[in-house]
Design an enzyme around this catalytic site. Structure first.
Site: not given
Ligand code: GDR
Length: 329
Positions: A128, A130, A152
């Site tokens: 990933s 990440e 993670y």
């Molecule tokens: P990520 O995906 O952590 O990048 O990992 P996510 O969509 O959860 O977050 C992306 C970014 O958005 C910001 N964010 C929020 N995130 C969520 N979930 N909910 C919210 O309300 C929100 N508001 C802002 C987060 O802080 C973050 O910066 C995904 C997953 O699929 C992993 O398993 C994978 O490995 C990576 O993508 C590549």
């Protein structure tokens, strides 16, 4: 003889697209799911509903080496796609121990079982972006050092190293795809893109008034999951195992996603979005942008869906889904 592909995490977003892709290529497709999913397929296997009579599913758990060993011994696959993991970054902070245990041990178990029972099997590990975390350079390539910022991310670095070490120590055809964020109408509802597309559809249809999100300044390299599973397969068709970055080469903020998603249905995001600090992460990954030129050079992969079209695809799907009262896929 048909080739046999084995997918862990077949019931997830990527697993379902990959199963479709491999069936179309003429593979026999086997998957591993938790027993509870087999007992309640309507709830757990909705992404596979249209494939259930074409694939074979076995119950096994990432926590249990014997269960994985037994399935691999039965299937003796030609290709193994190890996608299963606790994949929600936020949750990995809430339960560090189970994320780290499940993700690292699960990968170790799959590698070890393949080595013992199907050593000729080619193995794909879902690494990933990440792993780059607090990025040391932009864009990120296969040579960019890792600096994970979540349990993670740490578990994925360990999985990446385990995979490489099985390749170097035992000669397995094992590799990692370093996939940047990839989304689709089958994305889980906890991830920010789906949360937004679904929230926008609800607001547009008058079913909700507000959407609460966290850090809207985080930037991600967002592609379409259907394109990314094609890359997984292409990696395993190369003569030699190697690790590849898969990305779009573009980066966009959560705020841009909000603007486009609300704008697509004629609404102004600022009127509906509230910032809720409980969605902030203890340590954030602020910016990701991948350089996929190695994959393009080596096997001609490139993404086919642009960011704007991805946003529209997800919002349109959720509008339709809500109008049809939950019809998926
Ligand atoms: P990520 O995906 O952590 O990048 O990992 P996510 O969509 O959860 O977050 C992306 C970014 O958005 C910001 N964010 C929020 N995130 C969520 N979930 N909910 C919210 O309300 C929100 N508001 C802002 C987060 O802080 C973050 O910066 C995904 C997953 O699929 C992993 O398993 C994978 O490995 C990576 O993508 C590549």
């Amino acid at each position: 003889m048909k080739k046999k592909a084995f997918i862990t995490g077949i019931d997830g977003q990527d697993g379902s697209y990959l199963a479709e892709f491999l069936l179309a290529k003429g593979y026999k497709v086997y998957g591993m799911v938790r027993r509870v999913a087999l007992e309640d397929p309507e709830h757990h296997l909705w992404r596979l509903r249209h494939l259930l009579d074409k694939i074979k599913l076995y119950p096994a758990s990432l926590e249990s080496y014997p269960s994985i060993f037994n399935v691999i011994e039965k299937v003796k696959p030609d290709e193994c796609y190890h996608l299963a993991a606790q994949s929600f970054v936020s949750y990995s902070f809430e339960d560090e121990f189970s994320t780290i245990n499940t993700n690292i041990n699960g990968t170790h178990f799959v590698l070890s079982a393949i080595k013992e029972k199907a050593p000729k099997c080619k193995i794909y590990f879902a690494a990933s972006s990440e792993m780059f975390g607090q990025v040391r350079e932009t864009p990120q390539t296969e040579n960019t050092p890792f600096h994970p910022r979540s349990p993670y991310g740490i578990s994925k670095v360990a999985g990446f190293d385990l995979t490489r070490n099985y390749r170097e120590a035992y000669g397995l055809f094992a590799l990692s795809g370093i996939l940047f964020n990839h989304e689709s109408p089958r994305r889980g509802f906890e991830f920010v893109t789906r949360k937004i597309s679904y929230g926008v559809a609800e607001i547009k249809l008058g079913l909700s008034k507000k959407l609460a999100v966290g850090n809207i300044y985080a930037k991600r390299d967002w592609g379409f999951a259907g394109d990314y599973v094609r890359a997984m397969w292409m990696m395993l068709q190369q003569d030699r195992p190697d690790d590849y970055v898969i990305a779009t080469g573009e980066t966009h903020s959560v705020k841009e996603f909000l603007e486009l998603a609300f704008g697509h249905v004629g609404l102004d995001w600022k009127k509906f979005v509230v910032i809720d600090k409980t969605f902030y992460r203890p340590s954030e990954v602020h910016l990701l942008k991948g350089d996929y030129s190695k994959a393009r050079r080596k096997f001609g992969w490139r993404p086919s869906v642009k960011f704007k079209d991805l946003v529209k695809m997800m919002v349109d799907h959720d509008l339709l889904r809500l109008k049809n009262k939950g019809a998926d896929i």
